[in-house]
Design an enzyme around this catalytic site. Sequence first.
Site, PDB file in Angstrom:
ATOM      1  N   LYS A 141       0.844  -1.200   0.000  1.00 32.04           N
ATOM      2  CA  LYS A 141       0.000   0.000   0.000  1.00 32.04           C
ATOM      3  C   LYS A 141       0.878   1.248   0.000  1.00 32.04           C
ATOM      4  O   LYS A 141       1.962   1.255   0.578  1.00 32.04           O
ATOM      5  CB  LYS A 141      -0.875   0.011   1.258  1.00 32.04           C
ATOM      6  CG  LYS A 141      -1.843  -1.164   1.351  1.00 32.04           C
ATOM      7  CD  LYS A 141      -2.911  -1.056   0.294  1.00 32.04           C
ATOM      8  CE  LYS A 141      -3.834  -2.260   0.292  1.00 32.04           C
ATOM      9  NZ  LYS A 141      -4.551  -2.402  -0.973  1.00 32.04           N
ATOM     10  N   CYS A 142       0.341   2.310  -0.613  1.00 30.07           N
ATOM     11  CA  CYS A 142       1.018   3.593  -0.519  1.00 30.07           C
ATOM     12  C   CYS A 142       1.092   3.995   0.941  1.00 30.07           C
ATOM     13  O   CYS A 142       0.121   3.767   1.664  1.00 30.07           O
ATOM     14  CB  CYS A 142       0.264   4.658  -1.322  1.00 30.07           C
ATOM     15  SG  CYS A 142       0.765   4.642  -3.054  1.00 30.07           S
ATOM     16  N   PRO A 143       2.199   4.559   1.397  1.00 27.48           N
ATOM     17  CA  PRO A 143       3.297   5.115   0.604  1.00 27.48           C
ATOM     18  C   PRO A 143       4.455   4.161   0.324  1.00 27.48           C
ATOM     19  O   PRO A 143       5.497   4.614  -0.147  1.00 27.48           O
ATOM     20  CB  PRO A 143       3.781   6.247   1.515  1.00 27.48           C
ATOM     21  CG  PRO A 143       3.590   5.708   2.908  1.00 27.48           C
ATOM     22  CD  PRO A 143       2.346   4.854   2.833  1.00 27.48           C
ATOM     23  N   VAL A 144       4.311   2.851   0.592  1.00 23.04           N
ATOM     24  CA  VAL A 144       5.476   1.968   0.481  1.00 23.04           C
ATOM     25  C   VAL A 144       6.084   1.962  -0.928  1.00 23.04           C
ATOM     26  O   VAL A 144       7.312   2.066  -1.071  1.00 23.04           O
ATOM     27  CB  VAL A 144       5.123   0.541   0.977  1.00 23.04           C
ATOM     28  CG1 VAL A 144       6.281  -0.407   0.739  1.00 23.04           C
ATOM     29  CG2 VAL A 144       4.754   0.581   2.463  1.00 23.04           C
ATOM     30  N   ASP A 171      -1.636  -0.843  -5.768  1.00 22.30           N
ATOM     31  CA  ASP A 171      -2.445   0.066  -4.958  1.00 22.30           C
ATOM     32  C   ASP A 171      -2.900   1.213  -5.866  1.00 22.30           C
ATOM     33  O   ASP A 171      -2.070   1.873  -6.479  1.00 22.30           O
ATOM     34  CB  ASP A 171      -1.613   0.610  -3.788  1.00 22.30           C
ATOM     35  CG  ASP A 171      -2.433   1.536  -2.902  1.00 22.30           C
ATOM     36  OD1 ASP A 171      -3.636   1.728  -3.182  1.00 22.30           O
ATOM     37  OD2 ASP A 171      -1.871   2.079  -1.941  1.00 22.30           O
TER      38      ASP A 171
END
Lengths: 81, 405
Positions: A18-21, A45
Site C-alpha cells: 500500500k502507498c506510501p510503500v 495500490d
Amino acid sequence: MTPSNRRPSLTLDALGKKCPVPIIMLADRIREVPIGQTVEVLADDPAARTDLPAWCTLKSQEFVGASDLPIGWSFVIRRCY
Amino acid sequence: MAAGMNATAGPDPAGTGVGLTGGGYFDAASAEPLHPSARDALLAALDDGWADPARLHREGRRAQLLLDQARESVAAELGCRPDELSFTSSGTQAIHLAVLGAVQARQSASRGPGHVLASAVEHSAVLNAADWLHRVTDAAVSITGVDGLGRADVAEFAAAAARDRTLLACLQSANHEVGTIQPVAEAAEACARARVPLLVDAAASAGRLPVPDGWSLLTASARKWGGPAGVGVLAVRRTARWREPFPPDDREGRRVPGFPNVPEILAAAASLTAASGERAAVDGVLRALVARIRATVPARVPDAVVHGDPDARLPHIVTFSCLYVDGEALVTELDRAGFSVSSGSACVADTRQPSHVLAAMGALTHGNVRVSLPRAASDQAVTAFLEALPPIVARIRETVRAGTQ
C-alpha cells in the site's frame, strides 16, 4: 512503453504493498541507476497511479508513463539528477 | 481518550490542554458543531412544530407557519425566492434531485438522452448522479479538468457546455477538500451563452461566503454551516426546467418526497442566520489561522506539500500531504493527540480509493490531512496542532520505513 524502447535499469516489485510503500521504495533506490536511466515500479495500490507522478513532480524526476499489468500497473520513472 | 495516552505520544504534547478540552476538533467541513442558536430553535420547535404542516388544523397551521418562516429566512440568506426553495433530508439528496430533475426535464425520446458535464472535483454525489444518468438513460457525461490548485478549467468547461444537447452543467462554489473557490461567474456566463442550466453545489461555502450569482439550481447542506444533520437545501430558479425524477409527492413544492422535518429545518434556518451574522468576525480569524497552518506546516515538516489556492479559498479549510507517511496512521496519531481531522488518502476511505479531488489535481494523496476549522477554533488549538504534527510525522516515517525493510 518506454519511448526509447530501452529496458528499465531496475525493476522494483511493490505489488501487494500500500502507498506510501511503493513511493518509499522508489525514493530509496532511484539513485542505484545512472542519471538518464529508468526505474520500473510494479504496484497494484490505486493510489500509486496518482502518487508516483505526483512524487516525480515534487522531486523533479521524470514520470515516463504507466501501463496495465494483469494485476496492477507498471510505472516507469527516469532519474533526472 | 485517556486510554490512548502514553509517554511519547500523549494527548497533549504542547501542554496546552487543547487535546483534553475538545478544542482540537478540526473537521468542520464534515460537520460544523451545532450552533447554539440551532439548539435553541430545535428545542423550541420540537414543542411547536411537530404536526403535519400540510394539514389545516391549528397544530398543522402552526407547523406550516414555522416552516414558512424558515423557508423565507434561508431563501433570503441564499438569494432566492421562498417558492424556489425546498428542504431535503440531506445535501446529497438535494444534489441527486437537482441533477436528475434538471436533466430528465430536458431529455426527450426524439432528441436522445443528451449530455451532462461536471468538473472533476465536484462532490461525489454530483459525480454519482451523473454516472447514474449515464447508466440508466445513456446520457453522455463529460468530466472537465482542474489545474494544480483544484480550480476548474473554465475554457474546457465552457467548451463542454457548448456541446450539442448539453442538458446540465455542474460546478461547485468552492471545493470541499482543498478550499479552492471556483470560477462560478465565468462558468455561469458560458452556460448562459450556451443556454445550459448551471447547478451550483454551494455546500462547502454556504453560510461562510455569499452565494455566487448565475445558478439555475443551487444545493447546500445544513450540517456544514452549523445546523443539524439531516437537512439539505434545493433551490430551483422559476425560469429553470425541472421535473420530479422519482414518484411524485405533494411536499416541498412537489420537489421532495416525504414529510419535512420541521424542527430540524427551523434549527437549520436559525443557524444559517446566526452564521451569516457572525461571518465578518469569524471569517478573518479563521483565514488568519489557515494562513498560519499553510505557512508553518511546510516549514516544520520536511517533504510536506500544502494544496489548494493560497488566496482564492474558503476561510476555514486547508489540506496538505506528507510524503512517505500513511494517511490512516496520521489521522489515528493526531486523534490520539487530541486533534480530529479527515484525510483523502486511500487507506482512510471505505472504497480504498484515494480522493478523486486530489487525483484530479495531480496532488500527492498519501499522508493527506484536511484541517477544517469550526467557527470557535482558537489560536491556542492551532498552535498546539502545529507543535504536535512534526514529531508525529517523523515517528510514522520511521515506523513505515522500518516496515519496508
